[in-house]
Scaffold this motif. Structure first.
Motif, mmCIF file in Angstrom:
data_model
loop_
_atom_site.group_PDB
_atom_site.id
_atom_site.type_symbol
_atom_site.label_atom_id
_atom_site.label_comp_id
_atom_site.label_asym_id
_atom_site.label_seq_id
_atom_site.Cartn_x
_atom_site.Cartn_y
_atom_site.Cartn_z
ATOM 1 N N TRP A 1 0.815 -1.206 0.000
ATOM 2 C CA TRP A 1 0.000 0.000 0.000
ATOM 3 C C TRP A 1 0.856 1.267 0.000
ATOM 4 C CZ3 TRP A 1 -4.321 -0.097 -2.017
ATOM 5 C CH2 TRP A 1 -5.201 0.973 -1.908
ATOM 6 N N MET A 2 2.051 1.209 0.626
ATOM 7 C CA MET A 2 2.973 2.345 0.577
ATOM 8 C C MET A 2 3.338 2.670 -0.870
ATOM 9 S SD MET A 2 5.504 1.474 3.770
ATOM 10 C CE MET A 2 6.726 2.689 3.284
ATOM 11 N N LEU A 3 3.561 1.647 -1.682
ATOM 12 C CA LEU A 3 3.871 1.846 -3.097
ATOM 13 C C LEU A 3 2.678 2.460 -3.824
ATOM 14 C CD1 LEU A 3 5.667 1.410 -5.618
ATOM 15 C CD2 LEU A 3 4.644 -0.869 -5.797
ATOM 16 N N VAL A 4 1.478 1.936 -3.546
ATOM 17 C CA VAL A 4 0.265 2.447 -4.198
ATOM 18 C C VAL A 4 0.103 3.934 -3.910
ATOM 19 C CG1 VAL A 4 -2.254 2.356 -4.219
ATOM 20 C CG2 VAL A 4 -0.937 0.232 -4.235
ATOM 21 N N LEU A 5 0.201 4.320 -2.641
ATOM 22 C CA LEU A 5 -0.045 5.707 -2.264
ATOM 23 C C LEU A 5 1.094 6.631 -2.678
ATOM 24 C CD1 LEU A 5 -1.623 5.333 1.288
ATOM 25 C CD2 LEU A 5 -2.786 5.680 -0.888
ATOM 26 N N GLY A 6 2.329 6.100 -2.657
ATOM 27 C CA GLY A 6 3.471 6.972 -2.861
ATOM 28 C C GLY A 6 3.879 7.174 -4.309
ATOM 29 N N ARG A 7 3.640 6.201 -5.178
ATOM 30 C CA ARG A 7 4.215 6.265 -6.516
ATOM 31 C C ARG A 7 3.225 6.104 -7.664
ATOM 32 N NH1 ARG A 7 7.592 8.946 -4.949
ATOM 33 N NH2 ARG A 7 9.713 8.397 -4.371
ATOM 34 N N LYS A 8 2.001 5.721 -7.387
ATOM 35 C CA LYS A 8 1.094 5.412 -8.492
ATOM 36 C C LYS A 8 0.196 6.597 -8.847
ATOM 37 C CE LYS A 8 1.122 0.397 -8.198
ATOM 38 N NZ LYS A 8 0.329 -0.821 -8.367
ATOM 39 N N THR A 9 -0.226 6.615 -10.125
ATOM 40 C CA THR A 9 -1.159 7.640 -10.596
ATOM 41 C C THR A 9 -2.551 7.347 -10.043
ATOM 42 O OG1 THR A 9 -1.809 6.383 -12.551
ATOM 43 C CG2 THR A 9 0.151 7.796 -12.760
ATOM 44 N N ALA A 10 -3.474 8.295 -10.228
ATOM 45 C CA ALA A 10 -4.844 8.112 -9.743
ATOM 46 C C ALA A 10 -5.480 6.865 -10.356
ATOM 47 C CB ALA A 10 -5.687 9.345 -10.050
ATOM 48 N N ARG A 11 -5.311 6.676 -11.669
ATOM 49 C CA ARG A 11 -5.874 5.490 -12.337
ATOM 50 C C ARG A 11 -5.279 4.220 -11.755
ATOM 51 N NH1 ARG A 11 -8.104 4.259 -17.618
ATOM 52 N NH2 ARG A 11 -7.491 2.203 -18.369
ATOM 53 N N GLU A 12 -3.948 4.205 -11.564
ATOM 54 C CA GLU A 12 -3.280 3.028 -11.008
ATOM 55 C C GLU A 12 -3.726 2.751 -9.577
ATOM 56 O OE1 GLU A 12 0.920 3.179 -13.540
ATOM 57 O OE2 GLU A 12 0.757 4.239 -11.629
ATOM 58 N N SER B 1 -14.509 9.137 -9.082
ATOM 59 C CA SER B 1 -15.636 8.920 -9.995
ATOM 60 C C SER B 1 -15.173 8.956 -11.451
ATOM 61 C CB SER B 1 -16.712 9.982 -9.769
ATOM 62 O OG SER B 1 -17.267 9.839 -8.480
ATOM 63 N N ARG B 2 -14.301 9.910 -11.775
ATOM 64 C CA ARG B 2 -13.803 10.040 -13.148
ATOM 65 C C ARG B 2 -12.994 8.806 -13.558
ATOM 66 N NH1 ARG B 2 -12.209 14.888 -12.494
ATOM 67 N NH2 ARG B 2 -10.041 14.437 -11.983
ATOM 68 N N GLN B 3 -12.135 8.322 -12.658
ATOM 69 C CA GLN B 3 -11.289 7.167 -12.987
ATOM 70 C C GLN B 3 -12.100 5.873 -13.050
ATOM 71 O OE1 GLN B 3 -8.274 7.299 -14.106
ATOM 72 N NE2 GLN B 3 -8.102 9.507 -13.766
ATOM 73 N N MET B 4 -13.102 5.718 -12.188
ATOM 74 C CA MET B 4 -13.977 4.539 -12.267
ATOM 75 C C MET B 4 -14.703 4.535 -13.612
ATOM 76 S SD MET B 4 -13.870 2.484 -9.575
ATOM 77 C CE MET B 4 -15.461 1.668 -9.417
ATOM 78 N N SER B 5 -15.186 5.707 -14.042
ATOM 79 C CA SER B 5 -15.866 5.805 -15.344
ATOM 80 C C SER B 5 -14.909 5.487 -16.483
ATOM 81 C CB SER B 5 -16.447 7.216 -15.528
ATOM 82 O OG SER B 5 -17.451 7.461 -14.570
#
Length: 200
Positions: free
Chosen positions: A105-116, A163-167
């Motif tokens: 989760w540290m990787l998800v929050l720290g390095r990924k884009t909103a879509r990722e 909401s935008r990324q889920m769409s």
């Protein structure tokens, strides 16, 4: 049994019990001194609340959906852990799994884009539900246990971005949505690719 939104225990409270999640989902939240809150974890079926040897709660634990717990009084449970090596080993395994999830989760929050971030959360949930055998439509279909607002809080995003990324994921065929909660993943590799991960 707890209703969605109901508090189970608050950080700093005395913990006279430990519990296993039977059904539903709970959130772990930490509150800063100025009142800002951050969701730091999700508890799904088979996850554990409380720690043997610790008599105070480290986080706020709240029901995110209707939640059923199997509760044990802490002191007798601690004695049982000492006298039952298999149980102690299983608790250690669960703790190490939790540590691995926190590092991921540290990787998800720290390095990924909103879509990722959104795709990563969906992939984590799909894997967990498939492993538990509780996915209603097969291994890649599940009911999203969080509202869009809770997802935004957990991922450090705005509600509009979620909401935008889920769409966008729906439009690109990565997921199918029925209503606002039921998610189907037609091709898991596509979801992993959207999450920035490989197919392994």
């Amino acid at each position: 049994t707890f209703k969605a939104g109901q508090g189970i225990v608050w950080s700093g409270d005395r913990m006279d019990f430990v519990a296993s999640v039977v059904s539903g989902i709970a959130t772990l939240t930490q509150t800063m001194e100025d009142g800002r809150r951050q969701m730091v974890g999700l508890l799904l079926p088979s996850d554990f609340i409380g720690r043997p040897g610790r008599d105070r709660a480290s986080y706020d634990v709240e029901a995110a959906s209707e939640l059923t717990l199997c509760c044990f009084r802490r002191e007798p449970f601690e004695r049982m852990v000492v006298s039952t090596p298999r149980l102690a080993h299983r608790l250690l395994e669960m703790t190490l799994d939790e540590l691995d999830a926190a590092r991921e989760w540290m990787l998800v929050l720290g390095r990924k884009t909103a879509r990722e971030k959104i795709a990563s959360l969906l992939a984590i949930l799909a894997r967990r539900y498939a492993a538990l055998g509780t996915a209603p439509g097969g291994p890649a279909a599940f009911d999203l246990p969080l509202t869009r607002e809770a997802m935004a809080d957990y991922l450090g995003l705005t509600l509009e971005t979620v909401s935008r990324q889920m769409s966008a994921l729906k439009r690109d065929g990565v997921i199918r949505l029925e209503g606002t909660r039921h998610v189907t993943v037609p091709d898991f590799d596509l979801l992993l690719n959207a999450a920035g991960d490989d197919g392994d």
